[in-house]
Design a protein around this motif. Sequence first.
Motif, PDB file in Angstrom:
ATOM      1  N   ILE A 113       0.844  -1.188   0.000  1.00  0.00           N
ATOM      2  CA  ILE A 113       0.000   0.000   0.000  1.00  0.00           C
ATOM      3  C   ILE A 113       0.880   1.239   0.000  1.00  0.00           C
ATOM      4  O   ILE A 113       1.790   1.362   0.820  1.00  0.00           O
ATOM      5  N   MET A 114       0.607   2.138  -0.952  1.00  0.00           N
ATOM      6  CA  MET A 114       1.342   3.401  -1.038  1.00  0.00           C
ATOM      7  C   MET A 114       0.429   4.505  -0.522  1.00  0.00           C
ATOM      8  O   MET A 114      -0.774   4.480  -0.761  1.00  0.00           O
ATOM      9  N   LYS A 115       1.014   5.479   0.171  1.00  0.00           N
ATOM     10  CA  LYS A 115       0.237   6.606   0.691  1.00  0.00           C
ATOM     11  C   LYS A 115       0.710   7.890   0.017  1.00  0.00           C
ATOM     12  O   LYS A 115       1.900   8.171  -0.022  1.00  0.00           O
ATOM     13  N   PHE A 116      -0.264   8.629  -0.495  1.00  0.00           N
ATOM     14  CA  PHE A 116       0.015   9.896  -1.160  1.00  0.00           C
ATOM     15  C   PHE A 116      -0.779  11.008  -0.515  1.00  0.00           C
ATOM     16  O   PHE A 116      -1.962  10.847  -0.232  1.00  0.00           O
ATOM     17  N   ASP A 117      -0.140  12.165  -0.288  1.00  0.00           N
ATOM     18  CA  ASP A 117      -0.837  13.357   0.169  1.00  0.00           C
ATOM     19  C   ASP A 117      -1.336  14.085  -1.062  1.00  0.00           C
ATOM     20  O   ASP A 117      -0.593  14.263  -2.034  1.00  0.00           O
ATOM     21  N   ILE A 118      -2.596  14.521  -1.046  1.00  0.00           N
ATOM     22  CA  ILE A 118      -3.153  15.307  -2.150  1.00  0.00           C
ATOM     23  C   ILE A 118      -2.767  16.768  -1.875  1.00  0.00           C
ATOM     24  O   ILE A 118      -3.223  17.367  -0.907  1.00  0.00           O
ATOM     25  N   LEU A 119      -1.899  17.338  -2.702  1.00  0.00           N
ATOM     26  CA  LEU A 119      -1.404  18.686  -2.494  1.00  0.00           C
ATOM     27  C   LEU A 119      -2.225  19.748  -3.225  1.00  0.00           C
ATOM     28  O   LEU A 119      -2.423  20.839  -2.722  1.00  0.00           O
ATOM     29  N   GLU A 120      -2.665  19.400  -4.448  1.00  0.00           N
ATOM     30  CA  GLU A 120      -3.309  20.419  -5.276  1.00  0.00           C
ATOM     31  C   GLU A 120      -4.212  19.748  -6.309  1.00  0.00           C
ATOM     32  O   GLU A 120      -3.874  18.687  -6.837  1.00  0.00           O
ATOM     33  N   ILE A 121      -5.364  20.365  -6.591  1.00  0.00           N
ATOM     34  CA  ILE A 121      -6.277  19.869  -7.618  1.00  0.00           C
ATOM     35  C   ILE A 121      -6.612  21.046  -8.519  1.00  0.00           C
ATOM     36  O   ILE A 121      -6.993  22.120  -8.042  1.00  0.00           O
TER      37      ILE A 121
END
Length: 157
Positions: free
Chosen positions: A147-155
């Motif tokens: 499992i990889m974890k990513f922070d959502i920085l910008e949309i």
Amino acid sequence: MSKVSYYTEEGLKKLREELNHLKDVERPKASQAIAEARDKGDLSENAEYDAAKEAQGMLEMKISKMEETLANARVIDESQLDTSKVLALSIVKIKNQVNGMEMTYTLVAESEADLAAGKISVNSPIGQGLLGKSVGDVAEIKVPSGIMKFDILEISR
């Protein structure tokens, strides 16, 4: 029951051009190959004829599938899309929590995906994991290695 596919204007145009190429260029080539093979004599032992007929069948199947895709294609109106959540056509900047690497991807239809251009399919594991997320959320994406974890920085769009 056919599946509706969503495309950008550019993606739909490219699909139409490919279909026209298959119909206008490849179909006549296939017919010509069959005619040339037929002229070589006995059809019962003519491998070239069988191969040309097989190639024509595959081409017609591909044309039919593309026509069905085009019939069920819908263009996404980007001006109506919400930028508070990740949706198709969103440009998402994410940060890998493990190595700190930042990446920017555009989520597109499967047929428009091109990793080298930063376009990933909404059906890919990462695309699926990002859909519906907002800025500040953590996307936990199941990949073959775990499992990889990513922070959502910008949309953005």
